[in-house]
Design a protein around this motif. Structure first.
Motif, PDB file in Angstrom:
ATOM      1  N   THR A  45       0.754  -1.293  -0.055  1.00 38.88           N
ATOM      2  CA  THR A  45      -0.059   0.004  -0.189  1.00 38.88           C
ATOM      3  C   THR A  45       0.877   1.161  -0.077  1.00 38.88           C
ATOM      4  O   THR A  45       0.734   2.410  -0.736  1.00 38.88           O
ATOM      5  N   TYR A  46       1.866   1.288   0.702  1.00 41.98           N
ATOM      6  CA  TYR A  46       2.620   2.574   1.030  1.00 41.98           C
ATOM      7  C   TYR A  46       3.599   2.560  -0.015  1.00 41.98           C
ATOM      8  O   TYR A  46       4.179   3.780  -0.328  1.00 41.98           O
ATOM      9  N   GLN A  47       4.096   1.423  -0.412  1.00 39.85           N
ATOM     10  CA  GLN A  47       5.156   1.448  -1.460  1.00 39.85           C
ATOM     11  C   GLN A  47       4.401   1.864  -2.988  1.00 39.85           C
ATOM     12  O   GLN A  47       5.310   2.606  -3.669  1.00 39.85           O
ATOM     13  N   ASN A  48       3.361   1.244  -3.118  1.00 39.28           N
ATOM     14  CA  ASN A  48       2.768   1.555  -4.570  1.00 39.28           C
ATOM     15  C   ASN A  48       1.558   2.194  -4.646  1.00 39.28           C
ATOM     16  O   ASN A  48       1.171   2.610  -5.881  1.00 39.28           O
ATOM     17  N   LYS A  49       0.726   2.576  -3.748  1.00 41.55           N
ATOM     18  CA  LYS A  49      -0.639   3.058  -3.897  1.00 41.55           C
ATOM     19  C   LYS A  49      -0.704   4.341  -3.144  1.00 41.55           C
ATOM     20  O   LYS A  49      -1.586   5.383  -4.041  1.00 41.55           O
ATOM     21  N   ILE A  50      -0.126   4.816  -2.282  1.00 42.70           N
ATOM     22  CA  ILE A  50      -0.296   5.963  -1.538  1.00 42.70           C
ATOM     23  C   ILE A  50       1.133   6.790  -1.534  1.00 42.70           C
ATOM     24  O   ILE A  50       2.107   6.313  -1.095  1.00 42.70           O
ATOM     25  N   GLY A  51       1.265   7.854  -2.414  1.00 42.05           N
ATOM     26  CA  GLY A  51       2.307   8.797  -2.418  1.00 42.05           C
ATOM     27  C   GLY A  51       1.895  10.210  -2.364  1.00 42.05           C
ATOM     28  O   GLY A  51       0.825  10.558  -2.628  1.00 42.05           O
ATOM     29  N   GLU A 101       3.905  36.861   0.880  1.00 44.62           N
ATOM     30  CA  GLU A 101       4.300  37.428   2.226  1.00 44.62           C
ATOM     31  C   GLU A 101       4.914  36.291   3.145  1.00 44.62           C
ATOM     32  O   GLU A 101       5.392  36.625   4.006  1.00 44.62           O
ATOM     33  N   VAL A 102       4.076  34.908   2.955  1.00 43.27           N
ATOM     34  CA  VAL A 102       4.544  34.067   3.996  1.00 43.27           C
ATOM     35  C   VAL A 102       4.767  32.754   3.198  1.00 43.27           C
ATOM     36  O   VAL A 102       4.318  32.497   2.211  1.00 43.27           O
ATOM     37  N   HIS A 103       5.843  31.946   3.549  1.00 48.01           N
ATOM     38  CA  HIS A 103       6.309  30.816   3.189  1.00 48.01           C
ATOM     39  C   HIS A 103       6.328  30.099   4.205  1.00 48.01           C
ATOM     40  O   HIS A 103       6.878  30.025   5.538  1.00 48.01           O
ATOM     41  N   ASN A 104       5.562  29.037   3.917  1.00 51.66           N
ATOM     42  CA  ASN A 104       5.387  27.826   5.353  1.00 51.66           C
ATOM     43  C   ASN A 104       6.018  26.660   4.905  1.00 51.66           C
ATOM     44  O   ASN A 104       6.261  26.007   3.910  1.00 51.66           O
ATOM     45  N   ILE A 105       6.586  25.967   5.957  1.00 47.97           N
ATOM     46  CA  ILE A 105       7.449  24.629   6.126  1.00 47.97           C
ATOM     47  C   ILE A 105       6.903  23.845   7.132  1.00 47.97           C
ATOM     48  O   ILE A 105       6.643  24.432   8.352  1.00 47.97           O
ATOM     49  N   VAL A 106       6.880  22.623   6.790  1.00 42.20           N
ATOM     50  CA  VAL A 106       6.354  21.579   8.021  1.00 42.20           C
ATOM     51  C   VAL A 106       7.236  20.834   8.627  1.00 42.20           C
ATOM     52  O   VAL A 106       8.270  20.330   7.840  1.00 42.20           O
ATOM     53  N   VAL A 107       7.298  20.598   9.957  1.00 44.06           N
ATOM     54  CA  VAL A 107       8.362  19.699  10.573  1.00 44.06           C
ATOM     55  C   VAL A 107       7.312  18.664  11.586  1.00 44.06           C
ATOM     56  O   VAL A 107       6.297  19.160  12.216  1.00 44.06           O
ATOM     57  N   CYS A 108       7.852  17.846  12.381  1.00 37.38           N
ATOM     58  CA  CYS A 108       7.510  17.424  13.753  1.00 37.38           C
ATOM     59  C   CYS A 108       8.745  17.133  14.629  1.00 37.38           C
ATOM     60  O   CYS A 108       9.556  16.377  14.176  1.00 37.38           O
ATOM     61  N   THR A 109       8.793  17.937  15.443  1.00 37.26           N
ATOM     62  CA  THR A 109      10.101  18.122  16.229  1.00 37.26           C
ATOM     63  C   THR A 109      10.060  16.703  17.262  1.00 37.26           C
ATOM     64  O   THR A 109      11.055  16.428  17.825  1.00 37.26           O
ATOM     65  N   LEU A 110       8.796  16.488  17.641  1.00 36.64           N
ATOM     66  CA  LEU A 110       8.570  15.238  18.521  1.00 36.64           C
ATOM     67  C   LEU A 110       8.785  13.994  18.054  1.00 36.64           C
ATOM     68  O   LEU A 110       9.149  13.098  19.059  1.00 36.64           O
ATOM     69  N   CYS A 111       8.287  13.743  16.833  1.00 42.62           N
ATOM     70  CA  CYS A 111       8.373  12.291  16.289  1.00 42.62           C
ATOM     71  C   CYS A 111       8.686  12.696  14.833  1.00 42.62           C
ATOM     72  O   CYS A 111       9.858  13.261  14.271  1.00 42.62           O
ATOM     73  N   SER A 112       7.640  12.068  13.995  1.00 41.24           N
ATOM     74  CA  SER A 112       7.701  12.355  12.407  1.00 41.24           C
ATOM     75  C   SER A 112       6.473  12.380  11.902  1.00 41.24           C
ATOM     76  O   SER A 112       6.242  11.719  10.766  1.00 41.24           O
ATOM     77  N   CYS A 113       5.504  13.083  12.471  1.00 46.39           N
ATOM     78  CA  CYS A 113       4.307  13.197  11.929  1.00 46.39           C
ATOM     79  C   CYS A 113       4.127  13.873  10.534  1.00 46.39           C
ATOM     80  O   CYS A 113       4.964  14.697  10.284  1.00 46.39           O
ATOM     81  N   TYR A 114       3.124  13.389   9.865  1.00 45.46           N
ATOM     82  CA  TYR A 114       3.334  13.609   8.389  1.00 45.46           C
ATOM     83  C   TYR A 114       2.002  13.150   7.765  1.00 45.46           C
ATOM     84  O   TYR A 114       1.384  12.141   8.263  1.00 45.46           O
ATOM     85  N   PRO A 115       1.322  13.896   6.561  1.00 46.05           N
ATOM     86  CA  PRO A 115       0.255  13.697   6.136  1.00 46.05           C
ATOM     87  C   PRO A 115       0.259  12.290   5.276  1.00 46.05           C
ATOM     88  O   PRO A 115       0.254  12.462   4.012  1.00 46.05           O
ATOM     89  N   TRP A 116       0.333  11.323   5.670  1.00 45.64           N
ATOM     90  CA  TRP A 116       0.418   9.931   4.835  1.00 45.64           C
ATOM     91  C   TRP A 116      -0.539   9.776   3.904  1.00 45.64           C
ATOM     92  O   TRP A 116       0.059   9.451   2.781  1.00 45.64           O
ATOM     93  N   PRO A 117      -1.995  10.052   4.047  1.00 43.61           N
ATOM     94  CA  PRO A 117      -2.736   9.839   2.694  1.00 43.61           C
ATOM     95  C   PRO A 117      -2.566  10.673   1.604  1.00 43.61           C
ATOM     96  O   PRO A 117      -2.714  10.376   0.393  1.00 43.61           O
TER      97      PRO A 117
END
Lengths: 204, 220
Positions: A45-51, A101-117
């Motif tokens: 699923t994560y290798q071939n279907k969701i990216g 005016e604004v550039h956004n950049i995302v991180v998770c400093t506590l672990c590695s949260c990320y929008p998987w879907p």
């Protein structure tokens, strides 16, 4: 520091991580607690279907259709659900828009949260200590390591995903691509641009 | 680790980078997700288990090594597998085996996810644009326990940007003390509030913060 988990089961397992996971998988499978075929299915699923193509589909549509973009920004979850871009690590998505005016950049400093879907499994750099520790303190220096230089009057806004809200950056579309069709735009949108670590068309 | 010095340069990968660098990375991710279906722990407990690794190991382990070590610790710590069963597994069906994730259910489980938003009667204590101050980044319910307030924003002044409604509270949820949902907010902090020498004082960091992690500034 006292903790509630006193027994360290992992110290019983082989030190080589590959053997460690093998030993654990064997123990779980023999006890009927996992089905190795289900594990293969998760990997497929994560290798071939969701990216990142999922995220790029949404971004391209938002660029091409102002009404869709307005809906997307205000009513994000029902729209993503319609596309089928919902599920684990994407239950609560917030889209943040880059502007001059604004550039956004995302991180998770506590672990590695990320929008998987929308983006799949995070890349190694996103999970690295270097990115997680530094981007909140020196985002501009970090961006320069990705080949991105921002004007000083563009404010940087770093989003640290400390809860279950997952962030997706809506990048700016440079004028030179304004005649691109949806498929061409999808090709143009990199994974890193939707994290905020790249600009559109700025290939490093 | 937010704001820590000494980690060196970031090594951006190409967008063609494989999803899993090593085969065993993929197995770790899959076994971690699959065992979640046994319903013996929640995401906050899993995060806490990773944070509970001895600091020396935490620093030495790679990303997926932390995951596999935490999973082994949970399986033994929760009494699901005994140390003996971990090392020389018998072929006896475990009583939890009826909850085993089956291949037919994988797509459903992954696409359903586990939303953490909850309905609560209490109205939000803070409004958008309100100025707030965070408290110390320590768990108030469980000594040495899990918390999601990063150290680098503790006791800092910020501004409420977004109200997200109520979400499950990790500080209790990680320790079997219930979901205790409370309102969650995105709070922005000026770089000049967080750092001695900010790159640009007007840059901001936005952090998602539960209601009880902060107080209105005028109450300080």
């Amino acid at each position: 520091m006292p903790h509630d988990i006193e027994k360290h089961g992992h110290s019983l397992l082989p030190s080589d991580p590959e053997l460690k996971v093998k030993a654990l998988e064997t123990a779980l499978a023999k006890n009927g607690l996992i089905d190795p075929a289900a594990l293969d299915e998760i990997i497929d699923t994560y290798q071939n279907k969701i990216g990142p193509k999922n995220g790029a589909t949404i971004i391209a549509k938002a660029w091409l259709d102002q009404n869709f973009k307005n809906d997307l920004m205000t009513n994000t979850m029902p729209i993503l659900e319609k596309f089928g871009f919902f599920g684990r690590q994407g239950e609560h998505i917030q889209i943040v828009e880059n502007t001059p005016e604004v550039h956004n950049i995302v991180v998770c400093t506590l672990c590695s949260c990320y929008p998987w879907p929308l983006l799949g499994i995070p890349p190694t750099w996103y999970k690295s200590d270097a990115y997680r520790s530094r981007v909140v303190r020196e985002p501009r220096k970090c961006l320069s390591e990705f080949g991105v230089t921002l004007p000083n009057n563009t404010k940087v806004r770093v989003w640290d995903s400390t809860a279950e809200i997952r962030y997706l950056v809506l990048p700016m579309l440079p004028k030179k691509y304004k005649d691109f069709d949806k498929e061409q735009l999808i090709e143009l949108i990199s994974r890193d641009a939707m994290i905020g670590a790249a600009l559109i068309g700025n290939v490093t | 680790m937010g704001g820590r010095f000494g980690d060196g340069a970031i090594k951006p990968g190409s967008c063609e980078e494989k999803t899993f660098k090593e085969r065993w990375h993929a197995r770790v991710l899959a076994v971690t997700l699959a065992t979640g279906s046994l319903r013996q722990w929640n995401l906050d407990m899993m995060r806490h288990a990773r944070e509970c690794l001895p600091p020396k190991e935490y620093a030495a382990f790679s990303y997926y090594e932390k995951w596999i070590a935490a999973l082994a610790d949970l399986l033994v710590g929760k009494g699901i597998l005994s140390p003996d069963e971990l090392l020389s597994p018998s072929s006896q069906m475990h009583q939890l085996s009826r909850r085993k994730l089956l291949i037919a259910d994988v797509a459903d489980v992954l696409s359903k996810g586990a939303p953490t938003s909850r309905s609560v009667n209490a109205s939000p204590k803070f409004l958008v644009d309100q100025i707030v101050k965070t408290r110390r980044a320590e768990n108030k319910f469980f000594y040495g326990g899990h918390t999601r307030l990063p150290k680098y924003v503790e006791r800092c002044v910020g501004k409420i940007e977004i109200c997200h409604g109520a979400h499950v509270f990790p500080d209790t949820h990680a320790h079997d003390l219930g979901e205790r949902p409370e309102h969650l907010y995105t709070v922005s902090f000026l770089a000049s509030e967080l750092w001695q020498s900010p790159e640009n004082p007007n840059d901001t960091v936005c952090v998602d913060i539960w209601e009880s992690y902060m107080e209105p500034l005028n109450d300080q």
